[in-house]
Scaffold this motif. Structure first.
Motif, PDB file in Angstrom:
ATOM      1  N   GLU A  32      -3.374   5.610  -7.437  1.00  0.00           N
ATOM      2  CA  GLU A  32      -3.331   5.317  -6.003  1.00  0.00           C
ATOM      3  C   GLU A  32      -1.935   4.921  -5.536  1.00  0.00           C
ATOM      4  O   GLU A  32      -1.679   4.812  -4.328  1.00  0.00           O
ATOM      5  N   ARG A  33      -1.000   4.739  -6.470  1.00  0.00           N
ATOM      6  CA  ARG A  33       0.354   4.318  -6.109  1.00  0.00           C
ATOM      7  C   ARG A  33       1.353   5.465  -6.116  1.00  0.00           C
ATOM      8  O   ARG A  33       2.535   5.252  -5.855  1.00  0.00           O
ATOM      9  N   VAL A  34       0.932   6.679  -6.444  1.00  0.00           N
ATOM     10  CA  VAL A  34       1.855   7.816  -6.562  1.00  0.00           C
ATOM     11  C   VAL A  34       1.430   8.916  -5.599  1.00  0.00           C
ATOM     12  O   VAL A  34       0.320   9.446  -5.707  1.00  0.00           O
ATOM     13  N   ALA A  35       2.333   9.273  -4.663  1.00  0.00           N
ATOM     14  CA  ALA A  35       2.012  10.320  -3.690  1.00  0.00           C
ATOM     15  C   ALA A  35       2.283  11.708  -4.240  1.00  0.00           C
ATOM     16  O   ALA A  35       1.573  12.664  -3.934  1.00  0.00           O
ATOM     17  N   ALA A  36       3.324  11.848  -5.036  1.00  0.00           N
ATOM     18  CA  ALA A  36       3.694  13.109  -5.671  1.00  0.00           C
ATOM     19  C   ALA A  36       4.662  12.773  -6.798  1.00  0.00           C
ATOM     20  O   ALA A  36       5.240  11.680  -6.838  1.00  0.00           O
ATOM     21  N   GLY A  68       0.775  -1.225   0.000  1.00  0.00           N
ATOM     22  CA  GLY A  68       0.000   0.000   0.000  1.00  0.00           C
ATOM     23  C   GLY A  68       0.811   1.283   0.000  1.00  0.00           C
ATOM     24  O   GLY A  68       0.237   2.374   0.037  1.00  0.00           O
ATOM     25  N   THR A  69       2.134   1.176  -0.079  1.00  0.00           N
ATOM     26  CA  THR A  69       2.987   2.362  -0.058  1.00  0.00           C
ATOM     27  C   THR A  69       2.751   3.225  -1.291  1.00  0.00           C
ATOM     28  O   THR A  69       2.637   2.722  -2.410  1.00  0.00           O
ATOM     29  N   ARG A  70       2.719   4.545  -1.086  1.00  0.00           N
ATOM     30  CA  ARG A  70       2.627   5.508  -2.196  1.00  0.00           C
ATOM     31  C   ARG A  70       3.911   6.331  -2.183  1.00  0.00           C
ATOM     32  O   ARG A  70       4.022   7.299  -1.425  1.00  0.00           O
ATOM     33  N   PRO A  71       4.874   5.994  -3.002  1.00  0.00           N
ATOM     34  CA  PRO A  71       6.130   6.741  -2.988  1.00  0.00           C
ATOM     35  C   PRO A  71       6.019   8.073  -3.708  1.00  0.00           C
ATOM     36  O   PRO A  71       5.140   8.288  -4.544  1.00  0.00           O
ATOM     37  N   VAL A  72       6.926   8.967  -3.355  1.00  0.00           N
ATOM     38  CA  VAL A  72       7.201  10.120  -4.204  1.00  0.00           C
ATOM     39  C   VAL A  72       8.002   9.591  -5.387  1.00  0.00           C
ATOM     40  O   VAL A  72       9.011   8.910  -5.206  1.00  0.00           O
TER      41      VAL A  72
END
Length: 378
Positions: A132-136, A108-112
């Motif tokens: 849903e997989r990209v935080a920024a 569930g991690t959303r990396p930069v």
């Protein structure tokens, strides 16, 4: 790597040999930091590999979880063929599968996601397919959301391809891999410093052939006489197959985007020396039919227009421009680029990069802030 590449520097990678098999391909990943640290995914560009990020990674916090895969056909990852008719989606699908591996990031991690050149297109495709997989997203000198140039694989310089395949490390030709690195990857070759051989290694790691770089060349009845084939890297970036502008604008959630570029970039530019139409306009490629039939591609203007639409649709972005810098700001302005990445990771973790907290289209050039108005053949 010879000792002088790391004089006075700590090796950036704690575990440079992680190998995972996903989607039937053996992938090599460079990894650093505890698995539960702030997550950062680094995506390299064309004619390079994960090790192209080493000048940056040396300066990033050691407690971050940093993962840099070799894309298919680069570095030590399998040289699986690229289906150009899918644009850059083969690469993006590989990344999505790697993100599902719990050895890489916790579930569930959303990396930069920080991405360079062609890797910027891969990262944009990943955002479209798996928002849903990209935080920024930090795009460094990315190709336009409308693709890159004319001609596909047919636009590649055959001498460069031959020298790449032969592992040529010489400087006797303007199209040798070393001279391309010095001339086009950066604006000032001195910025390569002690890392030149390391960075040249990444260029020479490129798999060549019809399925990889540059791809299959096809004849075309219109100027310039070559068009995008159906296989390989340069064809995958061609506007015929890679046109994601509308899909990018429609992404749900719209994570914050930082766009970093140099104003002396000769690869991704409104006046790109890798755009056959612009070269035709200069008289360097004969037979150009003129501006009306074959205008040069305004790559930077296109990217800004799409990101403006992204912001108008509820997202946010910043454009950061370095004067006198070429295609690789993380090499030419390493400390400044590190500060941008560090700020983005911290702000993302704190929830401070929502559209309401960032001025869309803000442009920073050096210390002045104002309002906004990949190698031969890419």
């Amino acid at each position: 790597m010879s000792p002088d590449h790391t004089v006075g520097r700590s090796p950036p990678w704690q575990d440079p040999c992680m190998e995972l098999t996903v989607r039937g391909l053996r992938h090599n990943l460079l990894v650093r930091g505890p698995i539960d640290g702030p997550p950062v995914l680094l995506v390299h560009g064309n004619c390079s590999s994960a090790a192209f990020w080493e000048p940056l990674v040396r300066l990033l916090p050691e407690h971050w979880r940093i993962v840099a895969p070799d894309l298919r056909g680069y570095g030590s990852t399998d040289a699986a063929p690229v289906d150009a008719t899918r644009g850059l989606r083969d690469f993006a699908d590989d990344l999505a599968a790697l993100l599902d591996a719990e050895e890489v990031f916790p579930a569930g991690t959303r990396p930069v996601v920080v991405a360079h050149s062609m890797g910027g297109g891969v990262a944009m495709q990943l955002l479209i397919d798996a928002p849903e997989r990209v935080a920024a997203l930090l795009l460094e000198a990315p190709l336009s959301p409308y693709g890159f140039g004319l001609g596909g694989a047919g636009a590649a310089n055959p001498d460069f391809v031959a020298r790449l395949e032969a592992g040529d490390r010489g400087d006797d030709s303007p199209v040798s891999p070393r001279m391309i690195l010095r001339t086009y990857y950066v604006a000032d070759p001195a910025s390569l410093g002690a890392d030149e051989e390391l960075l040249l290694d990444t260029v020479l790691s490129t798999a060549t052939g019809e399925g990889n770089y540059p791809g299959d060349a096809v004849a075309c009845g219109d100027w310039p006489g070559v068009g995008a084939g159906r296989r390989g890297v340069l064809n995958a970036m061609a506007p015929q197959w890679f046109d994601i502008a509308d899909d990018l604008v429609a992404v749900p959630g719209k994570p914050h985007v930082i766009w970093v570029r140099g104003d002396a970039d000769q690869i991704v530019s409104d006046t790109s020396l890798f755009d056959l139409a612009y070269l035709g306009k200069l008289g360097a490629v004969p037979g150009w039919p003129g501006e009306e039939l074959c205008p040069p591609q305004p790559m930077v203007t296109e990217t800004r227009a799409v990101l403006d639409r992204y912001a108008e649709a509820g997202g946010s972005y910043e454009e950061i421009v370095y004067e006198g810098v070429g295609h690789s700001p993380h090499i030419e302005r390493t400390a400044d680029f590190t500060a941008i990445v560090t700020r983005l990771v911290a702000d993302t973790a704190a929830g401070n990069v929502t559209a309401g907290n960032v001025t869309a289209g803000n442009v920073t050039a050096g210390n002045v802030t104002g309002d906004a108005a990949d190698a031969p053949g890419r």
